[in-house]
Design a protein around this motif. Structure first.
Motif, PDB file in Angstrom:
ATOM      1  N   LEU A  57       5.193  10.333  36.308  1.00  0.00           N
ATOM      2  CA  LEU A  57       4.376   9.468  36.158  1.00  0.00           C
ATOM      3  C   LEU A  57       3.829   8.599  37.578  1.00  0.00           C
ATOM      4  O   LEU A  57       2.463   8.789  37.707  1.00  0.00           O
ATOM      5  CB  LEU A  57       4.529   8.520  34.907  1.00  0.00           C
ATOM      6  CG  LEU A  57       4.727   9.110  33.527  1.00  0.00           C
ATOM      7  CD1 LEU A  57       5.300   8.361  32.803  1.00  0.00           C
ATOM      8  CD2 LEU A  57       3.185  10.085  33.150  1.00  0.00           C
ATOM      9  N   ALA A  58       4.629   8.134  38.334  1.00  0.00           N
ATOM     10  CA  ALA A  58       4.234   7.762  39.408  1.00  0.00           C
ATOM     11  C   ALA A  58       3.413   8.760  40.244  1.00  0.00           C
ATOM     12  O   ALA A  58       2.623   8.209  41.158  1.00  0.00           O
ATOM     13  CB  ALA A  58       5.430   7.089  40.105  1.00  0.00           C
ATOM     14  N   LEU A  59       4.093   9.711  40.471  1.00  0.00           N
ATOM     15  CA  LEU A  59       3.377  10.876  41.359  1.00  0.00           C
ATOM     16  C   LEU A  59       2.045  11.178  40.800  1.00  0.00           C
ATOM     17  O   LEU A  59       1.117  11.256  41.528  1.00  0.00           O
ATOM     18  CB  LEU A  59       4.408  12.051  41.128  1.00  0.00           C
ATOM     19  CG  LEU A  59       3.877  13.383  41.814  1.00  0.00           C
ATOM     20  CD1 LEU A  59       3.314  13.060  43.446  1.00  0.00           C
ATOM     21  CD2 LEU A  59       4.504  14.603  41.712  1.00  0.00           C
ATOM     22  N   ARG A  62      -0.590   8.532  41.450  1.00  0.00           N
ATOM     23  CA  ARG A  62      -0.930   8.426  42.875  1.00  0.00           C
ATOM     24  C   ARG A  62      -1.806   9.597  43.153  1.00  0.00           C
ATOM     25  O   ARG A  62      -2.991   9.790  43.793  1.00  0.00           O
ATOM     26  CB  ARG A  62       0.135   8.469  44.036  1.00  0.00           C
ATOM     27  CG  ARG A  62       1.324   7.340  44.165  1.00  0.00           C
ATOM     28  CD  ARG A  62       1.951   7.348  45.224  1.00  0.00           C
ATOM     29  NE  ARG A  62       3.016   8.386  45.213  1.00  0.00           N
ATOM     30  CZ  ARG A  62       4.027   8.739  44.608  1.00  0.00           C
ATOM     31  NH1 ARG A  62       4.423   7.511  43.976  1.00  0.00           N
ATOM     32  NH2 ARG A  62       4.753   9.575  44.544  1.00  0.00           N
ATOM     33  N   GLU A  63      -1.448  10.851  42.691  1.00  0.00           N
ATOM     34  CA  GLU A  63      -2.234  12.088  42.893  1.00  0.00           C
ATOM     35  C   GLU A  63      -3.766  12.003  42.154  1.00  0.00           C
ATOM     36  O   GLU A  63      -4.522  12.815  42.828  1.00  0.00           O
ATOM     37  CB  GLU A  63      -1.259  13.244  42.573  1.00  0.00           C
ATOM     38  CG  GLU A  63      -1.859  14.443  42.962  1.00  0.00           C
ATOM     39  CD  GLU A  63      -1.108  15.627  42.671  1.00  0.00           C
ATOM     40  OE1 GLU A  63      -1.696  16.952  42.736  1.00  0.00           O
ATOM     41  OE2 GLU A  63       0.144  15.398  42.621  1.00  0.00           O
ATOM     42  N   TYR A  64      -3.494  11.600  41.124  1.00  0.00           N
ATOM     43  CA  TYR A  64      -4.858  11.711  40.257  1.00  0.00           C
ATOM     44  C   TYR A  64      -5.836  10.304  40.218  1.00  0.00           C
ATOM     45  O   TYR A  64      -6.867  10.279  39.608  1.00  0.00           O
ATOM     46  CB  TYR A  64      -4.650  12.166  38.842  1.00  0.00           C
ATOM     47  CG  TYR A  64      -3.746  13.461  38.891  1.00  0.00           C
ATOM     48  CD1 TYR A  64      -4.304  14.878  39.921  1.00  0.00           C
ATOM     49  CD2 TYR A  64      -2.686  13.743  38.283  1.00  0.00           C
ATOM     50  CE1 TYR A  64      -3.563  15.740  39.813  1.00  0.00           C
ATOM     51  CE2 TYR A  64      -2.187  14.836  38.167  1.00  0.00           C
ATOM     52  CZ  TYR A  64      -2.601  15.831  38.878  1.00  0.00           C
ATOM     53  OH  TYR A  64      -1.569  17.124  38.962  1.00  0.00           O
ATOM     54  N   GLY A  65      -5.142   9.261  40.666  1.00  0.00           N
ATOM     55  CA  GLY A  65      -5.939   8.089  40.857  1.00  0.00           C
ATOM     56  C   GLY A  65      -6.143   7.555  39.482  1.00  0.00           C
ATOM     57  O   GLY A  65      -7.075   6.868  39.077  1.00  0.00           O
ATOM     58  N   ILE A  66      -5.039   7.648  38.541  1.00  0.00           N
ATOM     59  CA  ILE A  66      -4.885   7.116  37.293  1.00  0.00           C
ATOM     60  C   ILE A  66      -4.981   5.371  37.314  1.00  0.00           C
ATOM     61  O   ILE A  66      -4.075   4.917  37.980  1.00  0.00           O
ATOM     62  CB  ILE A  66      -3.923   7.807  36.455  1.00  0.00           C
ATOM     63  CG1 ILE A  66      -3.768   9.086  36.367  1.00  0.00           C
ATOM     64  CG2 ILE A  66      -3.744   7.061  35.048  1.00  0.00           C
ATOM     65  CD1 ILE A  66      -2.676   9.934  35.596  1.00  0.00           C
ATOM     66  N   PRO A  67      -5.848   4.855  36.696  1.00  0.00           N
ATOM     67  CA  PRO A  67      -5.783   3.417  36.819  1.00  0.00           C
ATOM     68  C   PRO A  67      -4.713   2.617  35.957  1.00  0.00           C
ATOM     69  O   PRO A  67      -4.200   1.525  36.220  1.00  0.00           O
ATOM     70  CB  PRO A  67      -7.137   3.118  36.234  1.00  0.00           C
ATOM     71  CG  PRO A  67      -7.588   3.942  35.338  1.00  0.00           C
ATOM     72  CD  PRO A  67      -7.027   5.427  36.005  1.00  0.00           C
ATOM     73  N   VAL A  70       2.487   2.457  36.128  1.00  0.00           N
ATOM     74  CA  VAL A  70       3.228   3.456  35.613  1.00  0.00           C
ATOM     75  C   VAL A  70       4.005   2.969  34.195  1.00  0.00           C
ATOM     76  O   VAL A  70       4.359   3.996  33.319  1.00  0.00           O
ATOM     77  CB  VAL A  70       4.252   3.603  36.848  1.00  0.00           C
ATOM     78  CG1 VAL A  70       5.628   4.429  36.220  1.00  0.00           C
ATOM     79  CG2 VAL A  70       3.709   4.179  38.007  1.00  0.00           C
ATOM     80  N   ALA A  71       4.097   1.539  34.266  1.00  0.00           N
ATOM     81  CA  ALA A  71       4.695   1.240  32.823  1.00  0.00           C
ATOM     82  C   ALA A  71       3.892   1.472  31.781  1.00  0.00           C
ATOM     83  O   ALA A  71       4.257   1.915  30.620  1.00  0.00           O
ATOM     84  CB  ALA A  71       5.103  -0.339  32.868  1.00  0.00           C
ATOM     85  N   GLU A  72       2.541   1.365  31.877  1.00  0.00           N
ATOM     86  CA  GLU A  72       1.651   1.758  30.603  1.00  0.00           C
ATOM     87  C   GLU A  72       1.844   3.147  30.618  1.00  0.00           C
ATOM     88  O   GLU A  72       1.804   3.601  29.302  1.00  0.00           O
ATOM     89  CB  GLU A  72       0.353   1.366  31.092  1.00  0.00           C
ATOM     90  CG  GLU A  72       0.141  -0.201  30.783  1.00  0.00           C
ATOM     91  CD  GLU A  72      -1.247  -0.577  31.691  1.00  0.00           C
ATOM     92  OE1 GLU A  72      -1.843  -1.725  31.257  1.00  0.00           O
ATOM     93  OE2 GLU A  72      -1.680  -0.131  32.584  1.00  0.00           O
ATOM     94  N   LEU A  73       1.711   4.018  31.545  1.00  0.00           N
ATOM     95  CA  LEU A  73       1.562   5.480  31.341  1.00  0.00           C
ATOM     96  C   LEU A  73       3.203   5.980  30.772  1.00  0.00           C
ATOM     97  O   LEU A  73       3.329   6.708  29.770  1.00  0.00           O
ATOM     98  CB  LEU A  73       1.720   6.130  32.800  1.00  0.00           C
ATOM     99  CG  LEU A  73       0.354   6.125  33.633  1.00  0.00           C
ATOM    100  CD1 LEU A  73       0.216   6.604  34.803  1.00  0.00           C
ATOM    101  CD2 LEU A  73      -0.794   6.928  32.619  1.00  0.00           C
ATOM    102  N   LEU A  74       4.334   5.409  30.936  1.00  0.00           N
ATOM    103  CA  LEU A  74       5.615   5.562  30.562  1.00  0.00           C
ATOM    104  C   LEU A  74       5.526   5.367  28.988  1.00  0.00           C
ATOM    105  O   LEU A  74       5.980   5.973  28.208  1.00  0.00           O
ATOM    106  CB  LEU A  74       6.669   4.884  30.994  1.00  0.00           C
ATOM    107  CG  LEU A  74       8.122   5.087  30.868  1.00  0.00           C
ATOM    108  CD1 LEU A  74       8.365   6.704  31.014  1.00  0.00           C
ATOM    109  CD2 LEU A  74       8.928   4.432  31.546  1.00  0.00           C
TER     110      LEU A  74
END
Length: 230
Positions: A57-59, A62-67, A70-74
């Motif tokens: 998710l960290a990758l 960075r790669e897709y510019g997700i705002p 990482v904690a929220e994505l996880l």
């Protein structure tokens, strides 16, 4: 002393104990679609087998510019994944047999996974594996995920055993590399058949090139009892 001497066993979860990759694929596909509108294929997913959710998710962030953080994505990925996983996460039959035999023999065991601690606990409970596997550690609890050895070393510490006495069961090249870096023996059961020739698997004590279709609990038990390479 048992047939297995001082041997302790450290098991990866996803793709090794349980066939959870289809659930992670669907959860990841939905997450990327919502945050980026990108298509995510099974071939894309295979690139991340064996890499912790946190690092993946960290990758992507960075790669897709997700705002989102990482904690929220996880948290989002875990929610999506657990909805699927609680409905169906099959345990590989020969792996269940292995765990039961080792438990009956009194062999110390731990699960060391790149999944979140919540996901590990839910899967073990939902499959009934928590009856034999009571010790587990997530990559989110250590500084570095696989292929760094941190999660395996943490598992050995929890079991109170030396790394040299541990045998890791792994389906992915980063996990096999992590086992080697930790000074542990490794039994490799590649989830992706095309990865069987990865150099990380070359040092495995036992390599089931055909993955779970080839794996048998008895063959693994024989190697554990022998305590030497084959």
């Amino acid at each position: 002393m048992s047939t297995f001497g001082r041997t302790a066993v450290v098991l990866d979860l996803d793709g090794t104990l349980v066939d959870s990759e289809p659930n992670y694929y669907e959860a990841s596909r939905a997450l990327l679609a919502d945050f980026t509108g990108r298509e995510y294929t099974w071939a894309d997913n295979e690139q991340y087998v064996g890499i912790s959710s946190h690092e993946t998710l960290a990758l992507w962030k960075r790669e897709y510019g997700i705002p989102a953080s990482v904690a929220e994505l996880l948290a989002d990925l875990d929610r999506r994944y657990l909805e699927l996983a609680r409905a169906r996460t099959p345990v590989y039959p020969e792996m269940r047999k292995l765990v039961e035999r080792l438990h009956d023999a009194g062999v110390p065991m731990a699960v060391a996974s790149g999944s979140s601690r919540a996901a590990i606990g839910a899967i073990l409970a939902g499959t009934g594996l928590d009856a034999q596997l009571t010790t587990f550690v997530s990559a989110e609890e250590v500084p570095r995920g696989k292929p760094a050895p941190d999660v395996f070393l943490a598992a050995a510490a929890l079991l109170g055993v030396e790394p040299a006495d541990c045998v890791v069961f792994e389906d992915a090249a980063p996990g096999a590399a992590a086992a080697h870096a930790a000074g542990m023996r490794c039994v490799a059961i590649p989830y992706v058949a095309a990865h069987a020739d990865d150099p990380a698997f070359a040092g495995a004590e036992l390599l089931f090139r055909g993955g779970q279709e080839e794996f048998t609990a008895q063959a693994a038990l024989d190697v554990l009892a022998a305590g030497r390479g084959r």
